[in-house]
Design a protein around this motif. Structure first.
Motif, PDB file in Angstrom:
ATOM      1  N   GLU A 196       0.822  -1.222   0.000  1.00 11.26           N
ATOM      2  CA  GLU A 196       0.000   0.000   0.000  1.00 11.26           C
ATOM      3  C   GLU A 196       0.851   1.265   0.000  1.00 11.26           C
ATOM      4  O   GLU A 196       0.340   2.354  -0.235  1.00 11.26           O
ATOM      5  CB  GLU A 196      -0.983  -0.020   1.185  1.00 11.26           C
ATOM      6  CG  GLU A 196      -0.420   0.397   2.542  1.00 11.26           C
ATOM      7  CD  GLU A 196       0.437  -0.678   3.211  1.00 11.26           C
ATOM      8  OE1 GLU A 196       0.647  -1.743   2.601  1.00 11.26           O
ATOM      9  OE2 GLU A 196       0.898  -0.428   4.350  1.00 11.26           O
ATOM     10  N   ARG A 197       2.150   1.114   0.281  1.00 13.94           N
ATOM     11  CA  ARG A 197       3.044   2.278   0.237  1.00 13.94           C
ATOM     12  C   ARG A 197       3.780   2.356  -1.095  1.00 13.94           C
ATOM     13  O   ARG A 197       4.706   3.140  -1.259  1.00 13.94           O
ATOM     14  CB  ARG A 197       4.091   2.191   1.356  1.00 13.94           C
ATOM     15  CG  ARG A 197       3.514   2.301   2.729  1.00 13.94           C
ATOM     16  CD  ARG A 197       4.640   2.486   3.740  1.00 13.94           C
ATOM     17  NE  ARG A 197       4.167   2.260   5.096  1.00 13.94           N
ATOM     18  CZ  ARG A 197       4.953   2.298   6.160  1.00 13.94           C
ATOM     19  NH1 ARG A 197       6.246   2.530   6.026  1.00 13.94           N
ATOM     20  NH2 ARG A 197       4.452   2.092   7.365  1.00 13.94           N
ATOM     21  N   ALA A 198       3.421   1.467  -2.024  1.00 14.17           N
ATOM     22  CA  ALA A 198       4.083   1.448  -3.332  1.00 14.17           C
ATOM     23  C   ALA A 198       3.018   1.396  -4.414  1.00 14.17           C
ATOM     24  O   ALA A 198       2.932   0.442  -5.187  1.00 14.17           O
ATOM     25  CB  ALA A 198       5.025   0.251  -3.423  1.00 14.17           C
ATOM     26  N   VAL A 199       2.167   2.434  -4.454  1.00  9.19           N
ATOM     27  CA  VAL A 199       1.041   2.411  -5.381  1.00  9.19           C
ATOM     28  C   VAL A 199       1.100   3.559  -6.392  1.00  9.19           C
ATOM     29  O   VAL A 199       0.152   3.787  -7.136  1.00  9.19           O
ATOM     30  CB  VAL A 199      -0.308   2.452  -4.628  1.00  9.19           C
ATOM     31  CG1 VAL A 199      -0.547   1.132  -3.898  1.00  9.19           C
ATOM     32  CG2 VAL A 199      -0.354   3.605  -3.634  1.00  9.19           C
ATOM     33  N   GLY A 204       7.912   6.411  -5.216  1.00  2.61           N
ATOM     34  CA  GLY A 204       9.137   5.642  -5.396  1.00  2.61           C
ATOM     35  C   GLY A 204       8.908   4.336  -6.118  1.00  2.61           C
ATOM     36  O   GLY A 204       9.823   3.770  -6.700  1.00  2.61           O
ATOM     37  N   SER A 205       7.688   3.821  -6.059  1.00  9.23           N
ATOM     38  CA  SER A 205       7.370   2.564  -6.741  1.00  9.23           C
ATOM     39  C   SER A 205       5.859   2.404  -6.837  1.00  9.23           C
ATOM     40  O   SER A 205       5.125   2.824  -5.948  1.00  9.23           O
ATOM     41  CB  SER A 205       7.957   1.370  -5.968  1.00  9.23           C
ATOM     42  OG  SER A 205       7.390   0.160  -6.437  1.00  9.23           O
ATOM     43  N   ALA A 206       5.428   1.829  -7.949  1.00 14.16           N
ATOM     44  CA  ALA A 206       4.000   1.496  -8.096  1.00 14.16           C
ATOM     45  C   ALA A 206       3.823  -0.012  -8.160  1.00 14.16           C
ATOM     46  O   ALA A 206       2.757  -0.514  -8.522  1.00 14.16           O
ATOM     47  CB  ALA A 206       3.428   2.171  -9.342  1.00 14.16           C
ATOM     48  N   ASP A 207       4.873  -0.750  -7.763  1.00 12.14           N
ATOM     49  CA  ASP A 207       4.841  -2.213  -7.878  1.00 12.14           C
ATOM     50  C   ASP A 207       3.789  -2.855  -6.977  1.00 12.14           C
ATOM     51  O   ASP A 207       3.315  -3.959  -7.243  1.00 12.14           O
ATOM     52  CB  ASP A 207       6.216  -2.809  -7.537  1.00 12.14           C
ATOM     53  CG  ASP A 207       7.263  -2.480  -8.609  1.00 12.14           C
ATOM     54  OD1 ASP A 207       6.867  -2.001  -9.693  1.00 12.14           O
ATOM     55  OD2 ASP A 207       8.458  -2.708  -8.345  1.00 12.14           O
ATOM     56  N   GLY A 208       3.449  -2.174  -5.887  1.00 14.23           N
ATOM     57  CA  GLY A 208       2.477  -2.743  -4.953  1.00 14.23           C
ATOM     58  C   GLY A 208       1.054  -2.688  -5.481  1.00 14.23           C
ATOM     59  O   GLY A 208       0.192  -3.477  -5.078  1.00 14.23           O
TER      60      GLY A 208
END
Lengths: 227, 84
Positions: A196-199, A204-208
């Protein structure tokens, strides 16, 4: 699809979870206070990170007896997706919905930084949007993420393909570098890293986000709804 | 009235990172003879119950909440005290 974000006293990633589902995934989501006893009308359950009950006694040990947990167990048994992140994972372990337990990180440090995960199994409802062997970047923030299970349990996890994510570099001493596992049925996932911190690439990342999309894809296929 | 002490410790074979750090620290202080340190918890409970029920009750509490049987062992001492 309608998600519940369970809020325990001491949860602190509930807002991030809500934001990920509502603003980035575009699904319905509501907070559910730990004192509630029903999850009727929800299609998926999200247990956020934090320090529920101050992590007193053991991480997740007290939250596991919150009134809402009976409904979480029922949702899990009904085959609904249940995702526990960080403290949420620890609660699922204490509740016996997932096998194993958490120990203090091997280096005794609170580790808070983006890490590289390896997708080990993309045939779960949480990971169908990834490729097997794909490396993704998702942040961790925990002091007790050193996953432990005995050898018999580890053999079962492997045999049933329950290991979904591993750390590329074992940051905390976890057995077999395990970062995330499902239950045998595959509808309950616990993981220490925070999808939820990589959305959003701004974070920094949208991998989540792929993880949340995977849940929605699975749900739509099952309910034959096209968007 | 009973005074109960519950001790929980990590099972043998489960790595104890805190214990390892303390072992190292003791070595730095010159206590080379220390081979191992295991860290656990002590909980002191005051319980209203009866002689025939107290042990079963304590066991139940340990299994349900006070210890995590996946990684921890527990033991307890029960002492009857006169209520103040």
């Amino acid at each position: 699809m309608r998600f519940a974000v369970i809020v325990f006293p001491g949860s602190n990633c509930d807002l991030d979870m809500y934001h990920a589902v509502k603003d980035e995934l575009g699904a319905e989501v509501e907070y559910v206070w730990h004192d509630e006893t029903s999850l009727e009308g929800f299609d998926g359950v999200l247990l956020p990170g934090g320090f529920s009950y101050g992590d007193y006694l053991r991480t997740g040990a007290i939250a596991r007896f919150s009134p809402i947990m009976k409904a979480v167990v029922e949702a899990a048994e009904a085959g609904k997706p249940v995702l526990g992140v960080c403290n949420g994972f620890q609660i699922l372990l204490e509740a016996g919905l997932l096998p194993g337990a958490m120990r203090r990180n091997q280096n005794l440090k609170f580790i808070c930084r983006p890490v590289t995960l390896v997708v080990e199994n993309n045939e779960t409802l949480f990971s169908n949007g990834y490729q097997n062997g794909e490396e993704i970047t998702v942040p961790v923030a925990h002091g007790e993420g050193n996953y432990y299970c005995d050898e018999a349990t580890l053999a079962q996890l492997k045999e049933n393909n329950q290991i979904v994510f591993t750390y590329k570099d074992n940051i905390n001493g976890s057995v077999d570098s395990i970062a995330g596992i499902t239950n045998e049925a595959g509808n309950v996932l616990g993981m220490m890293p925070h999808p939820e911190r990589a959305v959003d690439s701004l974070l920094g990342s949208a991998d989540g986000l792929t993880l949340f999309k995977s849940i929605l894809t699975h749900w739509r296929e099952r309910h034959a709804i096209t968007s | 009235m009973f005074k109960v002490k519950v001790y929980t410790t990590l099972k043998a074979g489960v790595l104890d990172p805190q214990g390892s750090a303390v072992t190292n620290s003791l070595h730095h202080l010159g206590y080379e003879g220390v081979e191992d340190v295991r860290i656990g918890k002590v909980m002191t409970l005051t319980i209203n119950s009866t002689e025939d029920k107290i042990e079963g009750l304590v066991k139940e509490m340990c299994e349900k909440l006070l210890a995590n049987p996946v990684i921890e062992d527990y033991r307890y001492e029960i002492e009857e005290v006169v209520a103040q």
